[in-house]
Each structure stands twice: as structure tokens, then as C-alpha cells.
Scaffold this active site. Structure first.
Site, PDB file in Angstrom:
ATOM      1  N   CYS A  16      88.099  40.662  32.540  1.00 13.24           N
ATOM      2  CA  CYS A  16      88.115  39.542  33.584  1.00 13.24           C
ATOM      3  C   CYS A  16      87.373  39.183  34.757  1.00 13.24           C
ATOM      4  O   CYS A  16      87.234  38.076  35.129  1.00 13.24           O
ATOM      5  CB  CYS A  16      89.491  40.268  34.364  1.00 13.24           C
ATOM      6  SG  CYS A  16      91.080  40.491  33.560  1.00 13.24           S
ATOM      7  N   HIS A  66      81.587  63.036  66.670  1.00 14.90           N
ATOM      8  CA  HIS A  66      80.629  61.680  66.105  1.00 14.90           C
ATOM      9  C   HIS A  66      80.755  60.485  67.219  1.00 14.90           C
ATOM     10  O   HIS A  66      79.747  59.631  67.007  1.00 14.90           O
ATOM     11  CB  HIS A  66      81.287  61.113  64.909  1.00 14.90           C
ATOM     12  CG  HIS A  66      81.220  62.148  63.799  1.00 14.90           C
ATOM     13  ND1 HIS A  66      80.187  62.430  63.196  1.00 14.90           N
ATOM     14  CD2 HIS A  66      82.502  62.831  63.203  1.00 14.90           C
ATOM     15  CE1 HIS A  66      80.258  63.601  62.340  1.00 14.90           C
ATOM     16  NE2 HIS A  66      81.731  63.690  62.349  1.00 14.90           N
ATOM     17  N   CYS A  82      84.790  67.178  56.007  1.00 18.33           N
ATOM     18  CA  CYS A  82      84.784  67.295  57.435  1.00 18.33           C
ATOM     19  C   CYS A  82      86.065  68.016  58.021  1.00 18.33           C
ATOM     20  O   CYS A  82      85.887  69.196  58.956  1.00 18.33           O
ATOM     21  CB  CYS A  82      84.717  66.011  58.103  1.00 18.33           C
ATOM     22  SG  CYS A  82      83.697  65.623  59.456  1.00 18.33           S
TER      23      CYS A  82
END
Lengths: 258, 107
Positions: free
Chosen positions: A76, A178, A219
Site C-alpha cells: 500500500c 525535567h 522513568c
């Protein structure tokens, strides 16, 4: 009252409202920027980057027929180099049929089950990692640019809430490390900004390639929180929020990380 | 599971040394680990690796458990004639793998 109105106007005027983002665009730094010189060299050299093993294998799987109709991805989509260029940079996206958020891995499994009528590939299995790495590789060097409008908006908000929510025995939110403490040391590591632009990445700790999904679960394990199942919707929502947060960085897949 | 990537220069000059790089997909299981329920995981590393240049052995290596997963080997071979570099390896489980690369010698 007046000040609030001004703030709202300022936010509406700038499409990328600075206050909304935990890290200003000018300060964005990919995870590889926090790595040592040896890891950086390993990622930069395709002959040494172990992630390329999966990319090359994915190219073969892309052309391998599967399922009831014996169709391959290439039947495809043709060559991934053309048809998949930029795809990983705009994922996760909501599925047009079900409305569910799909990351690249999720889309591959969906396509395999619905279009190829083949059994699904296991998350973190060699085949899915190879195909995902091959697809993500086609977007290397392109800027991360996801849509958080329309049907993706709700997922984005859920992802943001997940990012900001405290969880686990450590009672930490993603944002604590973070957004607020990146660049500082956590034992032997430098805390990164938590971007997913290098994934699927070869992690030296894992001694194998792994998805962003796996990295997020790792994490969560680190903060002693309960990790959702591989490919869980909340992790895909989070991946969307992270991708939006990483806008301005380039796709590095397959990255190399410690 | 045994697959590899090989890199050699597209053309090499006769008499000159050229760089050969190969990375092999292999878990290189050390034998020192246990699984989630404490059962030891059997050692499985690439036991022997051989590189032949036109059927002459140019490198033979015995790998061990100190080598990380997906070993990456880099070595030099002196160009003699155009032909083929053949890489063959076998691991502790007896599984064999191989890779081939063409060498084109000019001048």
C-alpha cells in the site's frame, strides 16, 4: 482583573504562548546534548549506531507480506523513504475511525490488524521495534511538529495533567525533574529535559532498542510509581504532550542514550 | 535473530589497508544474570567469529561474556584482489550467522 485580561490576550496572540511551556524554545536541548562524547559519537555514526540494525531489519519487514491477503506495508505505502517521511515527527495522532490516540507503534499494529488482517505485533517485540525504527528513521532531521487541535486537544490536556501530577513513592511529577531541574545532577546522571525525539532509541542500559513507551515506564519505575501496561492510553497521551513540548527539536531516531 | 550490518569502502586500492566494520544483532547473554523469578539465564555469547577474504582467514576472534550486546567489530584488511569478505559466527546455543560484503579493488 485588567492584568488577567492582558495575560489572556497575550496568550491568544502568540500561538506558542511562552508561559504555557515549561522550557522556553530557545533553551530546548535534546537528550543527546546531555550525553557524553562517546555516546554522541555513537549516535552520529550510522556504522556504529546499533539502532541501525533495527532500521535495516525494519526495511526488510516493510516488504515482507503478512496476513490473510499476503500484503506487506509496501503493497500500500510503497517505499517508506517517500511515504513515511515526516510521519514520526507529527505522531501521536488521533485515529480517524476510533478516535483513539495512536503513536507510531500503535499505528503499525492497527494497520497490521485492520488492513493486513494479520495477528498484532507485541509491544517491545523485535518486529514492532524494527518497523517503528524504520518508520521513525524516515523523519530523521525533521522538526517535531504535532497537532494539539481538534480531537487531539483532550489527549493533550490529559498528557499535560499526567506530566504535572505527583505520583509514586517518591511523590514526584515529571515536571519536578525535567522542567525545574534539568541540567543538574541526579547521582551519576545529568537530568535531561525529557524529550522523546531520539526514540525509538538504543539505550546502553537496556542493551537493545526500545520505544519511548518503554522509556516512560522506566522513568515511572525510577520514581517508584506504578507503570501502566505497554502502549497504555495514558502513556500515548503523555507522548503527545512531550512531543508538543519538544517542538523545535529534530527527530534523531534511532537515537543512542545511556 | 542473527543479522548484521557490514561497512566496507566502495573501492579500495591494491596493497592498501581498508577499514571493515561489522555490527551483529546478538544479546550476548553473560550467564551471570537471573530472570524475574531467580532462574539463571544461560550464557549465550558469540563464541567464535571468523572473517575470510576470498576464502583466506583474515580475522578470527573468540568473543566472551565481557563484550556488550550487539557487538561492533572494526578491523583493517589489506586489499589484494576484488572478491568477497565472508563473515561467519556461531554462538553458545549453536546458532550460526553470516554476512557477506563485496570488495572492489582498483589499480
Amino acid at each position: 482583573m485588567n492584568r488577567a485580561v492582558v495575560l489572556v490576550i497575550a496568550c491568544v496572540a502568540g500561538s506558542a504562548c511562552a508561559q504555557e511551556r515549561g522550557i522556553a524554545t530557545a533553551e530546548l536541548r535534546s537528550g543527546i546534548g546531555f550525553a557524553g562524547a562517546a555516546v554522541q559519537a555513537m549516535q552520529a555514526d550510522d556504522a556504529a549506531n546499533p539502532g541501525m540494525l533495527w532500521v535495516e531489519r525494519g526495511e526488510k519487514l516493510w516488504r515482507a507480506p503478512a496476513g490473510a491477503d499476503d500484503r506487506s506495508c509496501a503493497s500500500c505505502h510503497g517505499s517508506a523513504a517517500a511515504s513515511m517521511r515526516g510521519v514520526a515527527a507529527r505522531y501521536p495522532v488521533p485515529d480517524a475511525v476510533s478516535g483513539a490516540m495512536l503513536d507510531v507503534e500503535g499505528r503499525i499494529v492497527d494497520c497490521r490488524v485492520r488492513r493486513q488482517r494479520a495477528p498484532p505485533l507485541a509491544r517491545e517485540g523485535e518486529d514492532l521495534l524494527a518497523l517503528a525504527a524504520h518508520v521513525a528513521y524516515q523523519s530523521r532531521g525533521m522538526l517535531v511538529a504535532v497537532s494539539i487541535a481538534g480531537p487531539a486537544r483532550a489527549a493533550f490536556e490529559r498528557g499535560r495533567a499526567y506530566y504535572d501530577e505527583r505520583r509514586g513513592q517518591m511523590n514526584l511529577a515529571c515536571a519536578h525533574c525535567h522542567d525545574r531541574n534539568w541540567g543538574r545532577r541526579l547521582l551519576a546522571e545529568t537530568i535531561s529535559q525529557g524529550h522523546g525525539n531520539g526514540y525509538p532509541a538504543y539505550r546502553l542500559e537496556w542493551q537493545t532498542l526500545g520505544s519511548l513507551d518503554r522509556r516512560l515506564r522506566a522513568c515511572l519505575y525510577g520514581i517508584r510509581a506504578e507503570a501502566p501496561a505497554p502502549g497504555a492510553p495514558e502513556l500515548v497521551d503523555l507522548a503527545l504532550f512531550l512531543a508538543w513540548r519538544a517542538e523545535g527539536l529534530k527527530i534523531e531516531a534511532p537515537g543512542v542514550r545511556r | 535473530m542473527a543479522y548484521a550490518r557490514v561497512q566496507v569502502p566502495p573501492e579500495v586500492r591494491r596493497g592498501e589497508a581498508f577499514e571493515v566494520r561489522i555490527s551483529i544483532r546478538h544479546p550476548m547473554e553473560t550467564g551471570y544474570r537471573v530472570d524475574d523469578v531467580g532462574t539463571p539465564i544461560a550464557r549465550n555469547v558469540i563464541r567464535e567469529f571468523v572473517c575470510r577474504y576470498n576464502n583466506v582467514v583474515v580475522l578470527q576472534a573468540r568473543l566472551n561474556s565481557g563484550i556488550a550486546a550487539n557487538p561492533y567489530l572494526r578491523f583493517f584488511v589489506t586489499a589484494v584482489d576484488s572478491g568477497e569478505l565472508a563473515f561467519d559466527w556461531v554462538d553458545d546455543a549453536g546458532e550460526r550467522g553470516d554476512a557477506r560484503a563485496a570488495v572492489r579493488v582498483v589499480a
